[in-house]
Motif scaffolding. Structure first.
Motif, PDB file in Angstrom:
ATOM      1  N   ASN A 133     -30.420 -17.535  20.399  1.00  0.00           N
ATOM      2  CA  ASN A 133     -29.609 -16.474  21.010  1.00  0.00           C
ATOM      3  C   ASN A 133     -28.853 -16.996  22.236  1.00  0.00           C
ATOM      4  O   ASN A 133     -27.677 -16.672  22.439  1.00  0.00           O
ATOM      5  N   MET A 134     -29.523 -17.808  23.028  1.00  0.00           N
ATOM      6  CA  MET A 134     -28.862 -18.400  24.193  1.00  0.00           C
ATOM      7  C   MET A 134     -27.740 -19.341  23.765  1.00  0.00           C
ATOM      8  O   MET A 134     -26.664 -19.367  24.378  1.00  0.00           O
ATOM      9  N   VAL A 163     -20.809 -12.637  30.133  1.00  0.00           N
ATOM     10  CA  VAL A 163     -21.916 -12.812  31.083  1.00  0.00           C
ATOM     11  C   VAL A 163     -22.647 -11.491  31.299  1.00  0.00           C
ATOM     12  O   VAL A 163     -23.887 -11.425  31.215  1.00  0.00           O
ATOM     13  N   ASN A 164     -21.891 -10.438  31.564  1.00  0.00           N
ATOM     14  CA  ASN A 164     -22.494  -9.145  31.901  1.00  0.00           C
ATOM     15  C   ASN A 164     -23.035  -8.391  30.688  1.00  0.00           C
ATOM     16  O   ASN A 164     -24.043  -7.691  30.788  1.00  0.00           O
ATOM     17  N   GLY A 165     -22.325  -8.527  29.583  1.00  0.00           N
ATOM     18  CA  GLY A 165     -22.723  -7.750  28.408  1.00  0.00           C
ATOM     19  C   GLY A 165     -23.735  -8.428  27.522  1.00  0.00           C
ATOM     20  O   GLY A 165     -24.454  -7.754  26.762  1.00  0.00           O
ATOM     21  N   LEU A 166     -23.820  -9.761  27.607  1.00  0.00           N
ATOM     22  CA  LEU A 166     -24.732 -10.492  26.724  1.00  0.00           C
ATOM     23  C   LEU A 166     -25.811 -11.256  27.496  1.00  0.00           C
ATOM     24  O   LEU A 166     -27.010 -11.050  27.272  1.00  0.00           O
ATOM     25  N   LEU A 167     -25.381 -12.136  28.405  1.00  0.00           N
ATOM     26  CA  LEU A 167     -26.345 -13.022  29.054  1.00  0.00           C
ATOM     27  C   LEU A 167     -27.289 -12.289  29.999  1.00  0.00           C
ATOM     28  O   LEU A 167     -28.515 -12.449  29.913  1.00  0.00           O
ATOM     29  N   VAL A 168     -26.734 -11.495  30.923  1.00  0.00           N
ATOM     30  CA  VAL A 168     -27.584 -10.824  31.919  1.00  0.00           C
ATOM     31  C   VAL A 168     -28.593  -9.884  31.269  1.00  0.00           C
ATOM     32  O   VAL A 168     -29.797  -9.957  31.588  1.00  0.00           O
ATOM     33  N   PRO A 169     -28.193  -9.006  30.351  1.00  0.00           N
ATOM     34  CA  PRO A 169     -29.188  -8.131  29.711  1.00  0.00           C
ATOM     35  C   PRO A 169     -30.255  -8.924  28.952  1.00  0.00           C
ATOM     36  O   PRO A 169     -31.439  -8.572  28.994  1.00  0.00           O
ATOM     37  N   TYR A 170     -29.838  -9.970  28.272  1.00  0.00           N
ATOM     38  CA  TYR A 170     -30.801 -10.766  27.512  1.00  0.00           C
ATOM     39  C   TYR A 170     -31.815 -11.435  28.428  1.00  0.00           C
ATOM     40  O   TYR A 170     -33.028 -11.401  28.162  1.00  0.00           O
ATOM     41  N   LEU A 171     -31.336 -12.041  29.522  1.00  0.00           N
ATOM     42  CA  LEU A 171     -32.254 -12.698  30.463  1.00  0.00           C
ATOM     43  C   LEU A 171     -33.160 -11.697  31.167  1.00  0.00           C
ATOM     44  O   LEU A 171     -34.332 -12.002  31.445  1.00  0.00           O
ATOM     45  N   MET A 226     -37.956  -8.612  38.571  1.00  0.00           N
ATOM     46  CA  MET A 226     -36.654  -9.018  39.092  1.00  0.00           C
ATOM     47  C   MET A 226     -35.558  -8.633  38.110  1.00  0.00           C
ATOM     48  O   MET A 226     -35.652  -8.939  36.924  1.00  0.00           O
ATOM     49  N   MET A 227     -34.543  -7.960  38.605  1.00  0.00           N
ATOM     50  CA  MET A 227     -33.393  -7.603  37.776  1.00  0.00           C
ATOM     51  C   MET A 227     -32.184  -8.430  38.225  1.00  0.00           C
ATOM     52  O   MET A 227     -31.851  -8.467  39.407  1.00  0.00           O
ATOM     53  N   ILE A 228     -31.566  -9.064  37.279  1.00  0.00           N
ATOM     54  CA  ILE A 228     -30.397  -9.895  37.575  1.00  0.00           C
ATOM     55  C   ILE A 228     -29.160  -9.004  37.692  1.00  0.00           C
ATOM     56  O   ILE A 228     -28.917  -8.153  36.839  1.00  0.00           O
ATOM     57  N   GLU A 229     -28.395  -9.201  38.761  1.00  0.00           N
ATOM     58  CA  GLU A 229     -27.152  -8.435  38.933  1.00  0.00           C
ATOM     59  C   GLU A 229     -26.093  -8.921  37.949  1.00  0.00           C
ATOM     60  O   GLU A 229     -26.052 -10.101  37.594  1.00  0.00           O
ATOM     61  N   LYS A 230     -25.236  -8.013  37.556  1.00  0.00           N
ATOM     62  CA  LYS A 230     -24.064  -8.408  36.786  1.00  0.00           C
ATOM     63  C   LYS A 230     -22.983  -8.863  37.759  1.00  0.00           C
ATOM     64  O   LYS A 230     -22.917  -8.401  38.895  1.00  0.00           O
ATOM     65  N   LEU A 231     -22.137  -9.751  37.306  1.00  0.00           N
ATOM     66  CA  LEU A 231     -21.011 -10.185  38.129  1.00  0.00           C
ATOM     67  C   LEU A 231     -20.047  -9.023  38.330  1.00  0.00           C
ATOM     68  O   LEU A 231     -19.734  -8.302  37.381  1.00  0.00           O
ATOM     69  N   HIS A 232     -19.593  -8.860  39.557  1.00  0.00           N
ATOM     70  CA  HIS A 232     -18.719  -7.725  39.868  1.00  0.00           C
ATOM     71  C   HIS A 232     -17.352  -7.921  39.233  1.00  0.00           C
ATOM     72  O   HIS A 232     -16.766  -9.001  39.290  1.00  0.00           O
ATOM     73  N   TYR A 233     -16.856  -6.855  38.624  1.00  0.00           N
ATOM     74  CA  TYR A 233     -15.554  -6.944  37.960  1.00  0.00           C
ATOM     75  C   TYR A 233     -14.391  -7.051  38.961  1.00  0.00           C
ATOM     76  O   TYR A 233     -13.272  -7.349  38.565  1.00  0.00           O
ATOM     77  N   SER A 234     -14.679  -6.804  40.237  1.00  0.00           N
ATOM     78  CA  SER A 234     -13.649  -6.989  41.256  1.00  0.00           C
ATOM     79  C   SER A 234     -13.600  -8.425  41.768  1.00  0.00           C
ATOM     80  O   SER A 234     -12.824  -8.738  42.657  1.00  0.00           O
ATOM     81  N   SER A 235     -14.429  -9.285  41.196  1.00  0.00           N
ATOM     82  CA  SER A 235     -14.409 -10.694  41.589  1.00  0.00           C
ATOM     83  C   SER A 235     -13.037 -11.290  41.314  1.00  0.00           C
ATOM     84  O   SER A 235     -12.365 -10.928  40.346  1.00  0.00           O
ATOM     85  N   ARG A 236     -12.637 -12.195  42.175  1.00  0.00           N
ATOM     86  CA  ARG A 236     -11.383 -12.897  41.952  1.00  0.00           C
ATOM     87  C   ARG A 236     -11.511 -13.826  40.752  1.00  0.00           C
ATOM     88  O   ARG A 236     -12.607 -14.236  40.381  1.00  0.00           O
ATOM     89  N   THR A 237     -10.372 -14.170  40.188  1.00  0.00           N
ATOM     90  CA  THR A 237     -10.368 -15.058  39.025  1.00  0.00           C
ATOM     91  C   THR A 237     -11.062 -16.379  39.342  1.00  0.00           C
ATOM     92  O   THR A 237     -11.869 -16.881  38.554  1.00  0.00           O
ATOM     93  N   THR A 238     -10.752 -16.936  40.508  1.00  0.00           N
ATOM     94  CA  THR A 238     -11.370 -18.206  40.883  1.00  0.00           C
ATOM     95  C   THR A 238     -12.869 -18.065  41.141  1.00  0.00           C
ATOM     96  O   THR A 238     -13.632 -19.005  40.915  1.00  0.00           O
ATOM     97  N   GLU A 239     -13.291 -16.888  41.614  1.00  0.00           N
ATOM     98  CA  GLU A 239     -14.718 -16.651  41.836  1.00  0.00           C
ATOM     99  C   GLU A 239     -15.462 -16.603  40.508  1.00  0.00           C
ATOM    100  O   GLU A 239     -16.562 -17.164  40.373  1.00  0.00           O
ATOM    101  N   VAL A 240     -14.874 -15.923  39.531  1.00  0.00           N
ATOM    102  CA  VAL A 240     -15.496 -15.856  38.207  1.00  0.00           C
ATOM    103  C   VAL A 240     -15.553 -17.248  37.592  1.00  0.00           C
ATOM    104  O   VAL A 240     -16.562 -17.654  37.014  1.00  0.00           O
ATOM    105  N   ASP A 241     -14.472 -18.002  37.736  1.00  0.00           N
ATOM    106  CA  ASP A 241     -14.433 -19.362  37.203  1.00  0.00           C
ATOM    107  C   ASP A 241     -15.527 -20.213  37.843  1.00  0.00           C
ATOM    108  O   ASP A 241     -16.259 -20.932  37.144  1.00  0.00           O
ATOM    109  N   GLY A 242     -15.670 -20.116  39.161  1.00  0.00           N
ATOM    110  CA  GLY A 242     -16.680 -20.904  39.858  1.00  0.00           C
ATOM    111  C   GLY A 242     -18.096 -20.485  39.513  1.00  0.00           C
ATOM    112  O   GLY A 242     -18.964 -21.333  39.246  1.00  0.00           O
TER     113      GLY A 242
END
Length: 241
Positions: free
Chosen positions: A36-37, A190-198, A1-17
């Motif tokens: 590390n976590m 999230v995309n540069g540290l957490l997702v690759p690590y997980l 299973m590969m975890i997706e990165k959060l899309h950079y086109s996400s709205r500010t409120t979407e990223v916050d949520g």
């Protein structure tokens, strides 16, 4: 299973949520023994706190504009009520409306174009004039006039009630980063540290990391799906294009 990165086109409120969900899930997990976590989430939590604060500032600003628009509408409505009855065939109603209109014109419709503080000062002064005892009978002679004044007072009260939040937001504006910049910071963590690590640790030690990795995958996938649906809707022919 590969975890997706959060899309950079996400709205500010979407990223916050989404980031809030990610943090909450982590805090309910047993991964706080992974140094590390711990380091990664220290960065995410700090950036998320600043992002949430920036969103609240934007909310306060938008609400202030909303309440200002409402009071402007009430000012306009009251003015046209007086203008309308100033041409009424009944001499008593006409004279009363003209007297009240004369007071209004001392302040003028231009008050709506003033800054928040100046408009409030002018409006409060005008409302105080209309509350003078000698005008009670005059106001009563113009149909619906008392109701319009009450609606205008309510709009002004609501504006002032929200004013403190707006002033606090204005005061913080120069010291805190804007929401767009802070959104990118959260996404980078999230995309540069957490997702690759997980993605790596889930492969190496599924029993320990698998449950949280699956939760993270669900959160990021749901966020990205919302972005895709919005893009598809925006690009639909005949849908506002």
């Amino acid at each position: 299973m590969m975890i997706e990165k959060l899309h950079y086109s996400s709205r500010t409120t979407e990223v916050d949520g989404s980031a809030t969900q990610i943090v909450n899930a982590y805090q309910q997990s047993t991964l706080n023994t992974d140094e590390n976590m711990v380091k990664i989430f220290a960065l995410i939590i700090d950036a998320l706190a600043l992002l949430s604060s920036a969103i609240n500032r934007l909310k306060a600003k938008s609400e202030q504009v909303y309440y200002d628009d409402i009071r402007d509408e009430k000012i306009t409505a009251f003015y046209f009520l007086l203008v309308s009855f100033s041409h009424h065939p009944d001499a008593v109603i006409k004279a009363a409306a003209l007297r009240l209109l004369e007071i209004f014109e001392q302040y003028g419709m231009e008050m709506k174009n003033e800054g928040f503080t100046t408009e409030s000062s002018l409006l409060n002064s005008m409302l105080a004039d209309y509350k003078k005892p000698q005008l009670l009978d005059t106001i009563a002679q113009v149909p619906q006039c008392a109701e319009y004044i009450a609606a205008l007072q309510e709009a002004q009260d609501n504006f002032e009630t929200n004013r403190l939040s707006f002033e606090e937001a204005q005061g913080q504006e120069g010291t805190l980063g804007n929401a767009t910049q802070l959104k990118k910071t959260v996404l980078d963590h999230v995309n540069g540290l957490l997702v690759p690590y997980l993605n790596v640790m889930e492969q190496l030690n599924e029993p320990v990391y698998g449950n949280y990795a699956r939760t993270l995958a669900e959160i990021t996938a749901a966020n990205n799906q919302a972005v895709k649906r919005r893009r598809k809707k925006d690009n639909t022919p005949g849908d506002g294009e």
